[in-house]
Design a protein around this motif. Sequence first.
Motif, PDB file in Angstrom:
ATOM      1  N   ASP A  94      43.472  38.297  44.882  1.00 27.95           N
ATOM      2  CA  ASP A  94      42.294  37.488  45.219  1.00 27.95           C
ATOM      3  C   ASP A  94      41.004  38.059  44.659  1.00 27.95           C
ATOM      4  O   ASP A  94      39.939  37.517  44.876  1.00 27.95           O
ATOM      5  CB  ASP A  94      42.144  37.370  46.740  1.00 27.95           C
ATOM      6  CG  ASP A  94      43.274  36.579  47.361  1.00 27.95           C
ATOM      7  OD1 ASP A  94      43.950  35.831  46.634  1.00 27.95           O
ATOM      8  OD2 ASP A  94      43.482  36.713  48.563  1.00 27.95           O
ATOM      9  N   ARG A  95      41.103  39.134  43.956  1.00 22.65           N
ATOM     10  CA  ARG A  95      39.910  39.745  43.377  1.00 22.65           C
ATOM     11  C   ARG A  95      40.015  39.706  41.857  1.00 22.65           C
ATOM     12  O   ARG A  95      41.044  40.059  41.282  1.00 22.65           O
ATOM     13  CB  ARG A  95      39.787  41.197  43.840  1.00 22.65           C
ATOM     14  CG  ARG A  95      38.527  41.843  43.333  1.00 22.65           C
ATOM     15  CD  ARG A  95      38.329  43.193  43.942  1.00 22.65           C
ATOM     16  NE  ARG A  95      37.114  43.767  43.420  1.00 22.65           N
ATOM     17  CZ  ARG A  95      36.768  45.011  43.597  1.00 22.65           C
ATOM     18  NH1 ARG A  95      37.549  45.820  44.275  1.00 22.65           N
ATOM     19  NH2 ARG A  95      35.653  45.460  43.099  1.00 22.65           N
ATOM     20  N   THR A  96      38.931  39.286  41.208  1.00 21.85           N
ATOM     21  CA  THR A  96      38.948  39.243  39.746  1.00 21.85           C
ATOM     22  C   THR A  96      38.823  40.649  39.178  1.00 21.85           C
ATOM     23  O   THR A  96      38.309  41.560  39.830  1.00 21.85           O
ATOM     24  CB  THR A  96      37.803  38.366  39.203  1.00 21.85           C
ATOM     25  OG1 THR A  96      36.567  38.890  39.660  1.00 21.85           O
ATOM     26  CG2 THR A  96      37.952  36.929  39.642  1.00 21.85           C
ATOM     27  N   ARG A  97      39.285  40.820  37.972  1.00 23.08           N
ATOM     28  CA  ARG A  97      39.215  42.139  37.333  1.00 23.08           C
ATOM     29  C   ARG A  97      37.860  42.378  36.683  1.00 23.08           C
ATOM     30  O   ARG A  97      37.428  43.501  36.526  1.00 23.08           O
ATOM     31  CB  ARG A  97      40.327  42.245  36.293  1.00 23.08           C
ATOM     32  CG  ARG A  97      41.692  42.293  36.934  1.00 23.08           C
ATOM     33  CD  ARG A  97      42.778  42.551  35.897  1.00 23.08           C
ATOM     34  NE  ARG A  97      44.049  42.733  36.563  1.00 23.08           N
ATOM     35  CZ  ARG A  97      44.990  41.801  36.607  1.00 23.08           C
ATOM     36  NH1 ARG A  97      44.817  40.641  36.016  1.00 23.08           N
ATOM     37  NH2 ARG A  97      46.116  42.035  37.241  1.00 23.08           N
ATOM     38  N   ALA A 123      42.650  34.747  42.785  1.00 24.09           N
ATOM     39  CA  ALA A 123      41.356  34.967  42.139  1.00 24.09           C
ATOM     40  C   ALA A 123      40.897  33.768  41.327  1.00 24.09           C
ATOM     41  O   ALA A 123      39.712  33.583  41.117  1.00 24.09           O
ATOM     42  CB  ALA A 123      41.404  36.207  41.259  1.00 24.09           C
ATOM     43  N   SER A 124      41.815  32.950  40.872  1.00 21.32           N
ATOM     44  CA  SER A 124      41.386  31.778  40.093  1.00 21.32           C
ATOM     45  C   SER A 124      40.847  30.681  41.001  1.00 21.32           C
ATOM     46  O   SER A 124      40.229  29.736  40.540  1.00 21.32           O
ATOM     47  CB  SER A 124      42.542  31.244  39.245  1.00 21.32           C
ATOM     48  OG  SER A 124      43.537  30.670  40.048  1.00 21.32           O
ATOM     49  N   TRP A 125      41.076  30.816  42.316  1.00 16.81           N
ATOM     50  CA  TRP A 125      40.562  29.835  43.264  1.00 16.81           C
ATOM     51  C   TRP A 125      39.399  30.377  44.088  1.00 16.81           C
ATOM     52  O   TRP A 125      38.323  29.836  44.096  1.00 16.81           O
ATOM     53  CB  TRP A 125      41.670  29.367  44.208  1.00 16.81           C
ATOM     54  CG  TRP A 125      41.199  28.487  45.321  1.00 16.81           C
ATOM     55  CD1 TRP A 125      40.451  27.355  45.214  1.00 16.81           C
ATOM     56  CD2 TRP A 125      41.428  28.679  46.713  1.00 16.81           C
ATOM     57  NE1 TRP A 125      40.222  26.815  46.458  1.00 16.81           N
ATOM     58  CE2 TRP A 125      40.811  27.618  47.399  1.00 16.81           C
ATOM     59  CE3 TRP A 125      42.112  29.636  47.446  1.00 16.81           C
ATOM     60  CZ2 TRP A 125      40.844  27.491  48.781  1.00 16.81           C
ATOM     61  CZ3 TRP A 125      42.160  29.506  48.822  1.00 16.81           C
ATOM     62  CH2 TRP A 125      41.520  28.427  49.471  1.00 16.81           C
ATOM     63  N   HIS A 126      39.607  31.490  44.754  1.00 18.06           N
ATOM     64  CA  HIS A 126      38.636  31.996  45.722  1.00 18.06           C
ATOM     65  C   HIS A 126      38.620  33.530  45.629  1.00 18.06           C
ATOM     66  O   HIS A 126      39.537  34.181  46.113  1.00 18.06           O
ATOM     67  CB  HIS A 126      39.019  31.541  47.116  1.00 18.06           C
ATOM     68  CG  HIS A 126      38.175  32.077  48.212  1.00 18.06           C
ATOM     69  ND1 HIS A 126      36.898  31.648  48.439  1.00 18.06           N
ATOM     70  CD2 HIS A 126      38.434  33.026  49.142  1.00 18.06           C
ATOM     71  CE1 HIS A 126      36.401  32.301  49.476  1.00 18.06           C
ATOM     72  NE2 HIS A 126      37.307  33.136  49.916  1.00 18.06           N
ATOM     73  N   GLY A 152      37.683  43.228  47.842  1.00 10.91           N
ATOM     74  CA  GLY A 152      38.498  44.107  48.662  1.00 10.91           C
ATOM     75  C   GLY A 152      39.912  43.606  48.866  1.00 10.91           C
ATOM     76  O   GLY A 152      40.705  44.238  49.548  1.00 10.91           O
ATOM     77  N   SER A 153      40.237  42.500  48.255  1.00 10.54           N
ATOM     78  CA  SER A 153      41.589  41.950  48.446  1.00 10.54           C
ATOM     79  C   SER A 153      42.530  42.502  47.397  1.00 10.54           C
ATOM     80  O   SER A 153      42.154  42.780  46.294  1.00 10.54           O
ATOM     81  CB  SER A 153      41.511  40.423  48.323  1.00 10.54           C
ATOM     82  OG  SER A 153      42.780  39.875  48.369  1.00 10.54           O
ATOM     83  N   GLU A 197      38.848  33.717  37.837  1.00 10.09           N
ATOM     84  CA  GLU A 197      39.589  34.373  36.753  1.00 10.09           C
ATOM     85  C   GLU A 197      41.042  34.586  37.171  1.00 10.09           C
ATOM     86  O   GLU A 197      41.309  35.099  38.247  1.00 10.09           O
ATOM     87  CB  GLU A 197      38.931  35.727  36.462  1.00 10.09           C
ATOM     88  CG  GLU A 197      39.633  36.538  35.411  1.00 10.09           C
ATOM     89  CD  GLU A 197      38.975  37.900  35.204  1.00 10.09           C
ATOM     90  OE1 GLU A 197      38.713  38.236  34.047  1.00 10.09           O
ATOM     91  OE2 GLU A 197      38.723  38.612  36.193  1.00 10.09           O
ATOM     92  N   GLN A 198      41.983  34.202  36.334  1.00 15.71           N
ATOM     93  CA  GLN A 198      43.389  34.482  36.605  1.00 15.71           C
ATOM     94  C   GLN A 198      43.599  35.990  36.661  1.00 15.71           C
ATOM     95  O   GLN A 198      43.023  36.734  35.870  1.00 15.71           O
ATOM     96  CB  GLN A 198      44.277  33.905  35.497  1.00 15.71           C
ATOM     97  CG  GLN A 198      44.417  32.416  35.516  1.00 15.71           C
ATOM     98  CD  GLN A 198      45.424  31.940  36.563  1.00 15.71           C
ATOM     99  OE1 GLN A 198      46.297  32.670  36.991  1.00 15.71           O
ATOM    100  NE2 GLN A 198      45.274  30.701  36.960  1.00 15.71           N
TER     101      GLN A 198
END
Length: 100
Positions: A35-38, A92-95, A99-100, A45-46
């Motif tokens: 759930d966290r973008t890189r 991450a591509s949605w929400h 910290g996830s 972001e996928q």
Amino acid sequence: VALETRALIAWMEKMPFVLGGNLQGGELVVTFPYDRTRSQGVTGEQTPTPDEHVFRWLAFSYASTHRLMTDASRRVCHTEDFAKEDGTINGASWHTAAGS
């Protein structure tokens, strides 16, 4: 203890793994890691993992057997309809959730 339970216990002792999940009330979508973008400051972001096919399969397995998620007349999730995604999406591509 049932035979299949013993078999599963033996398998887990031979090949340990951890599978966790959390449920959020009110959403009709199954998200899979992460759930966290890189990229810092980027949303939507996928974030594929090396074993994403397993997470996609688990998410689809749940979503495809959930009565409300498979109901064609169900409400959309906020403003998004995840039916086109089979009720699943990369977190991450949605929400994005820090910290996830």
